[in-house]
Scaffold this motif. Structure first.
Motif, PDB file in Angstrom:
ATOM      1  N   UNK A  89       0.821  -1.215   0.000  1.00 34.98           N
ATOM      2  CA  UNK A  89       0.000   0.000   0.000  1.00 34.98           C
ATOM      3  C   UNK A  89       0.855   1.265   0.000  1.00 34.98           C
ATOM      4  N   UNK A  90       1.921   1.251   0.764  1.00 34.38           N
ATOM      5  CA  UNK A  90       2.809   2.424   0.787  1.00 34.38           C
ATOM      6  C   UNK A  90       3.449   2.620  -0.586  1.00 34.38           C
ATOM      7  N   UNK A  91       3.910   1.548  -1.197  1.00 26.82           N
ATOM      8  CA  UNK A  91       4.512   1.660  -2.531  1.00 26.82           C
ATOM      9  C   UNK A  91       3.524   2.159  -3.567  1.00 26.82           C
ATOM     10  N   UNK A  92       2.292   1.720  -3.459  1.00 30.32           N
ATOM     11  CA  UNK A  92       1.294   2.062  -4.478  1.00 30.32           C
ATOM     12  C   UNK A  92       0.707   3.456  -4.303  1.00 30.32           C
ATOM     13  N   UNK A  93       0.345   3.817  -3.079  1.00 29.93           N
ATOM     14  CA  UNK A  93      -0.412   5.051  -2.864  1.00 29.93           C
ATOM     15  C   UNK A  93       0.382   6.190  -2.251  1.00 29.93           C
ATOM     16  N   UNK A  94       1.571   5.960  -1.745  1.00 32.53           N
ATOM     17  CA  UNK A  94       2.303   7.019  -1.053  1.00 32.53           C
ATOM     18  C   UNK A  94       3.686   7.232  -1.654  1.00 32.53           C
ATOM     19  N   UNK A  95       3.772   7.204  -2.960  1.00 29.10           N
ATOM     20  CA  UNK A  95       5.059   7.444  -3.597  1.00 29.10           C
ATOM     21  C   UNK A  95       5.506   8.892  -3.385  1.00 29.10           C
ATOM     22  N   UNK A  96       4.556   9.795  -3.375  1.00 30.86           N
ATOM     23  CA  UNK A  96       4.827  11.216  -3.122  1.00 30.86           C
ATOM     24  C   UNK A  96       4.483  11.537  -1.666  1.00 30.86           C
ATOM     25  N   UNK A  97       5.102  12.545  -1.078  1.00 34.81           N
ATOM     26  CA  UNK A  97       4.765  12.938   0.300  1.00 34.81           C
ATOM     27  C   UNK A  97       3.286  13.322   0.422  1.00 34.81           C
ATOM     28  N   UNK A  98       2.701  12.983   1.558  1.00 37.53           N
ATOM     29  CA  UNK A  98       1.299  13.275   1.824  1.00 37.53           C
ATOM     30  C   UNK A  98       1.237  14.551   2.664  1.00 37.53           C
ATOM     31  N   UNK A  99       0.381  15.491   2.241  1.00 38.97           N
ATOM     32  CA  UNK A  99       0.225  16.760   2.962  1.00 38.97           C
ATOM     33  C   UNK A  99      -1.129  16.751   3.664  1.00 38.97           C
ATOM     34  N   UNK A 100      -1.082  16.869   4.992  1.00 41.92           N
ATOM     35  CA  UNK A 100      -2.292  16.976   5.803  1.00 41.92           C
ATOM     36  C   UNK A 100      -2.140  18.265   6.600  1.00 41.92           C
ATOM     37  N   UNK A 101      -2.794  19.314   6.119  1.00 44.22           N
ATOM     38  CA  UNK A 101      -2.628  20.628   6.748  1.00 44.22           C
ATOM     39  C   UNK A 101      -1.186  21.076   6.615  1.00 44.22           C
ATOM     40  N   UNK A 102      -0.556  21.387   7.753  1.00 40.82           N
ATOM     41  CA  UNK A 102       0.849  21.782   7.759  1.00 40.82           C
ATOM     42  C   UNK A 102       1.794  20.586   7.893  1.00 40.82           C
ATOM     43  N   UNK A 103       1.229  19.410   8.089  1.00 43.43           N
ATOM     44  CA  UNK A 103       2.016  18.191   8.308  1.00 43.43           C
ATOM     45  C   UNK A 103       2.351  17.524   6.968  1.00 43.43           C
ATOM     46  N   UNK A 104       3.600  17.172   6.800  1.00 40.76           N
ATOM     47  CA  UNK A 104       4.046  16.462   5.601  1.00 40.76           C
ATOM     48  C   UNK A 104       4.571  15.091   6.032  1.00 40.76           C
ATOM     49  N   UNK A 105       3.967  14.021   5.480  1.00 45.87           N
ATOM     50  CA  UNK A 105       4.365  12.652   5.816  1.00 45.87           C
ATOM     51  C   UNK A 105       5.036  12.046   4.588  1.00 45.87           C
ATOM     52  N   UNK A 106       6.286  11.650   4.754  1.00 45.45           N
ATOM     53  CA  UNK A 106       7.041  11.087   3.638  1.00 45.45           C
ATOM     54  C   UNK A 106       6.883   9.562   3.616  1.00 45.45           C
ATOM     55  N   UNK A 107       7.313   8.991   2.524  1.00 48.05           N
ATOM     56  CA  UNK A 107       7.262   7.539   2.375  1.00 48.05           C
ATOM     57  C   UNK A 107       8.154   6.864   3.425  1.00 48.05           C
ATOM     58  N   UNK A 108       9.282   7.460   3.721  1.00 49.99           N
ATOM     59  CA  UNK A 108      10.190   6.906   4.721  1.00 49.99           C
ATOM     60  C   UNK A 108       9.529   6.872   6.098  1.00 49.99           C
ATOM     61  N   UNK A 109       8.794   7.914   6.454  1.00 44.45           N
ATOM     62  CA  UNK A 109       8.104   7.935   7.743  1.00 44.45           C
ATOM     63  C   UNK A 109       7.010   6.869   7.805  1.00 44.45           C
ATOM     64  N   UNK A 110       6.334   6.638   6.694  1.00 42.49           N
ATOM     65  CA  UNK A 110       5.315   5.582   6.657  1.00 42.49           C
ATOM     66  C   UNK A 110       5.952   4.201   6.847  1.00 42.49           C
ATOM     67  N   UNK A 111       7.106   3.986   6.210  1.00 44.11           N
ATOM     68  CA  UNK A 111       7.809   2.712   6.395  1.00 44.11           C
ATOM     69  C   UNK A 111       8.249   2.527   7.838  1.00 44.11           C
ATOM     70  N   UNK A 112       8.748   3.582   8.443  1.00 43.53           N
ATOM     71  CA  UNK A 112       9.172   3.501   9.849  1.00 43.53           C
ATOM     72  C   UNK A 112       7.979   3.155  10.733  1.00 43.53           C
ATOM     73  N   UNK A 113       6.853   3.809  10.502  1.00 43.65           N
ATOM     74  CA  UNK A 113       5.638   3.505  11.266  1.00 43.65           C
ATOM     75  C   UNK A 113       5.180   2.065  11.058  1.00 43.65           C
TER      76      UNK A 113
END
Length: 163
Positions: A89-113
């Motif tokens: 799912x991370x590879x497919x849908x989160x290739x680019x950083x996700x912006x939620x308001x002022x928060x930016x979530x990168x693919x690396x942070x998703x993998x760590x989580x």
């Protein structure tokens, strides 16, 4: 597409080499050929011959034990599906950083989580003990069967080449 061709080639090769050596259940479970070996040399000769002769059947035994081990360890199935599904799912849908308001979530942070949650879950599921159970139970069943099963008459002529 190339990946699919490789998988089909591997499956075809597996079917031709391993599954072609399957012996019928009447031969594999023939209780008339069961006997105790005379000595260690006889046991070693039986194991050597029978592991080659019944290699396809032994592979089926290992696969059945593997499926049993997975079906009796639900937490292991959940952990593997969670990690593999999360990775996909991370590879497919989160290739680019996700912006939620002022928060930016990168693919690396998703993998760590994913790994912060998934690896402890996998640790609790004890895949190492499941693996060693699979190796031990397979070895006991296969060596026991190979040791107790008398080789057929064709084993006497295995070294003789046809004219």
């Amino acid at each position: 597409m190339e990946y699919i061709n490789k998988v089909t080639d591997v499956a075809r090769n597996f079917r031709e080499t391993r599954l072609s050596t399957l012996k019928p259940p009447q031969e594999f479970f023939d209780h008339h050929q069961l006997s105790r070996p005379k000595d260690l040399n006889d046991a070693t000769a039986r194991i050597t011959y029978n592991t080659r002769h019944f290699s396809g059947n032994y592979l089926i035994v290992i696969l059945i034990l593997f499926v049993y081990a997975l079906l009796t360890n639900y937490l292991l199935i959940i952990a593997v599906v969670f990690l593999a599904g999360g990775f996909a799912l991370i590879n497919r849908f989160a290739a680019e950083p996700i912006h939620i308001g002022n928060l930016v979530i990168t693919q690396q942070q998703l993998y760590i989580g994913l790994f912060v949650v998934g690896l402890p879950l996998l640790w609790v599921a004890s895949p190492v003990s499941t693996f060693f159970w699979l190796v031990g139970s397979s070895a006991i069943l296969i060596i026991g069967h190979a040791c107790l099963m008398e080789p057929g008459v064709e084993s006497e002529y295995a070294g003789v080449e046809g004219v």
